[in-house]
Enzyme design. Structure first.
Site, mmCIF file in Angstrom:
data_model
loop_
_atom_site.group_PDB
_atom_site.id
_atom_site.type_symbol
_atom_site.label_atom_id
_atom_site.label_comp_id
_atom_site.label_asym_id
_atom_site.label_seq_id
_atom_site.Cartn_x
_atom_site.Cartn_y
_atom_site.Cartn_z
ATOM 1 N N ALA A 110 -0.346 -6.148 2.044
ATOM 2 C CA ALA A 110 0.830 -5.932 2.901
ATOM 3 C C ALA A 110 0.852 -6.860 4.122
ATOM 4 C CB ALA A 110 0.875 -4.476 3.348
ATOM 5 N N LEU A 111 -0.342 -7.216 4.599
ATOM 6 C CA LEU A 111 -0.367 -8.096 5.774
ATOM 7 C C LEU A 111 0.191 -9.480 5.487
ATOM 8 C CD1 LEU A 111 -3.730 -7.283 7.601
ATOM 9 C CD2 LEU A 111 -1.396 -6.619 8.254
ATOM 10 N N GLU A 112 0.216 -9.879 4.227
ATOM 11 C CA GLU A 112 0.743 -11.198 3.853
ATOM 12 C C GLU A 112 2.243 -11.189 3.579
ATOM 13 O OE1 GLU A 112 -2.412 -10.151 2.412
ATOM 14 O OE2 GLU A 112 -3.142 -11.256 4.146
ATOM 15 N N ILE A 136 -2.709 2.735 1.428
ATOM 16 C CA ILE A 136 -3.245 4.098 1.371
ATOM 17 C C ILE A 136 -4.421 4.205 2.336
ATOM 18 C CG2 ILE A 136 -4.340 5.862 -0.065
ATOM 19 C CD1 ILE A 136 -2.857 4.662 -2.471
ATOM 20 N N THR A 149 -11.350 3.795 7.609
ATOM 21 C CA THR A 149 -11.400 3.109 8.908
ATOM 22 C C THR A 149 -10.008 2.918 9.516
ATOM 23 O OG1 THR A 149 -11.123 0.872 8.014
ATOM 24 C CG2 THR A 149 -13.373 1.797 8.014
ATOM 25 N N HIS A 199 -8.457 0.363 9.687
ATOM 26 C CA HIS A 199 -7.725 -0.713 9.033
ATOM 27 C C HIS A 199 -6.363 -0.258 8.511
ATOM 28 C CE1 HIS A 199 -7.585 -4.275 6.097
ATOM 29 N NE2 HIS A 199 -7.367 -4.705 7.311
ATOM 30 N N ARG A 246 6.586 8.578 -4.544
ATOM 31 C CA ARG A 246 7.496 7.687 -3.824
ATOM 32 C C ARG A 246 7.766 6.384 -4.574
ATOM 33 N NH1 ARG A 246 5.288 11.286 -0.951
ATOM 34 N NH2 ARG A 246 6.259 12.106 0.948
ATOM 35 N N ASN A 298 12.405 -2.627 3.535
ATOM 36 C CA ASN A 298 10.962 -2.400 3.565
ATOM 37 C C ASN A 298 10.568 -1.270 2.616
ATOM 38 O OD1 ASN A 298 8.294 -1.989 4.072
ATOM 39 N ND2 ASN A 298 8.495 -1.762 6.297
HETATM 40 N N1 LIG Z 1 -6.036 -1.727 2.273
HETATM 41 C C1 LIG Z 1 -4.843 -2.278 1.867
HETATM 42 C C2 LIG Z 1 -4.539 -3.611 2.085
HETATM 43 N N2 LIG Z 1 -5.436 -4.406 2.718
HETATM 44 C C3 LIG Z 1 -5.403 -5.855 2.607
HETATM 45 C C4 LIG Z 1 -4.520 -6.513 3.661
HETATM 46 O O1 LIG Z 1 -3.144 -6.238 3.418
HETATM 47 C C5 LIG Z 1 -4.706 -8.034 3.625
HETATM 48 O O2 LIG Z 1 -4.369 -8.497 2.321
HETATM 49 C C6 LIG Z 1 -6.122 -8.428 3.946
HETATM 50 O O3 LIG Z 1 -6.496 -7.860 5.196
HETATM 51 C C7 LIG Z 1 -6.302 -9.950 3.992
HETATM 52 O O4 LIG Z 1 -5.455 -10.489 4.975
HETATM 53 N N3 LIG Z 1 -3.355 -4.118 1.689
HETATM 54 C C8 LIG Z 1 -2.419 -3.336 1.033
HETATM 55 O O5 LIG Z 1 -1.334 -3.813 0.678
HETATM 56 N N4 LIG Z 1 -2.699 -2.026 0.809
HETATM 57 C C9 LIG Z 1 -3.880 -1.464 1.197
HETATM 58 O O6 LIG Z 1 -4.099 -0.226 0.969
HETATM 59 C C1 LIG Z 2 -5.388 0.628 4.199
HETATM 60 C C2 LIG Z 2 -6.710 0.013 4.066
HETATM 61 O O1 LIG Z 2 -6.999 -1.035 4.616
HETATM 62 C C3 LIG Z 2 -7.738 0.791 3.338
HETATM 63 O O2 LIG Z 2 -7.442 0.772 1.973
HETATM 64 C C4 LIG Z 2 -9.097 0.199 3.574
HETATM 65 O O3 LIG Z 2 -9.998 1.226 3.336
HETATM 66 P P1 LIG Z 2 -11.186 1.453 4.384
HETATM 67 O O4 LIG Z 2 -10.527 1.823 5.700
HETATM 68 O O5 LIG Z 2 -11.983 2.609 3.803
HETATM 69 O O6 LIG Z 2 -11.965 0.172 4.462
#
Ligand SMILES: Nc1c(NC[C@H](O)[C@H](O)[C@H](O)CO)[nH]c(=O)[nH]c1=O
Ligand SMILES: CC(=O)[C@@H](O)COP(=O)(O)O
Length: 140
Positions: free
Chosen positions: A42-44, A68, A72, A74, A112, A98
């Site tokens: 999603a960050l990309e 999801i 952490t 993150h 969803r 979005n």
């Molecule tokens: N944890 C999830 C991620 N994490 C990855 C980031 O979006 C990104 O690709 C990475 O940090 C490299 O820049 N992405 C999702 O789309 N969904 C997740 O649950």
């Molecule tokens: C949304 C996320 O980045 C998640 O999937 C990463 O999992 P974690 O927080 O256990 O590293």
């Protein structure tokens, strides 16, 4: 006929397939065309849309993905910053829907993502088309 770019963050294949089905169905039902590109997460997605917008090839954009919560902080970063990036692009005048799900667990994401349930992919596509129509309404 408008041309929409679907930008999917393919983090969960089975959920993305459902979101894509909903988004594509909504776009086709409205009589428009679409292409799809895939990014890691999603960050990309906002950056990919910004790059695509520079090409001038597309009229609107649909962001799809699933975030999801894990163990952490993150989750907050990925969910919040992807949404913030999309909002910034929208405020710059891009027609964006979005459809990046941000959920506590997979069950919430599944209902969803399904077209015949909450259809957030289709909802995002319709939002992009609504914003495209507004562009036309306010065009100088
Ligand atoms: N944890 C999830 C991620 N994490 C990855 C980031 O979006 C990104 O690709 C990475 O940090 C490299 O820049 N992405 C999702 O789309 N969904 C997740 O649950
Ligand atoms: C949304 C996320 O980045 C998640 O999937 C990463 O999992 P974690 O927080 O256990 O590293």
């Amino acid at each position: 006929m408008a041309k929409l770019l679907i930008v999917e963050a393919r983090f969960y294949d089975h959920l993305n397939d459902l979101l894509l089905e909903g988004a594509r169905s909504a776009i086709e039902a409205a009589g428009h065309a679409h292409e799809t590109i895939t990014v890691p997460g999603a960050l990309e997605v906002p950056g990919a849309i910004a790059l695509a917008a520079d090409s001038g090839r597309y009229d609107a954009y649909v962001a799809l993905g699933v975030v999801i919560r894990g163990e952490t902080y993150h989750f907050e970063i990925v969910a919040g910053e992807s949404a913030r990036g999309l909002m910034a692009l929208s405020m710059d005048g891009l027609a964006i829907g979005n459809g990046i799900l941000t959920t506590e667990n997979e069950a919430q994401a599944l209902t969803r993502a399904k077209k015949d349930e909450k259809d957030k992919g289709g909802e995002a596509a319709k939002a992009a088309l609504a914003m495209l129509a507004l562009q036309g309404r306010f065009a100088r």
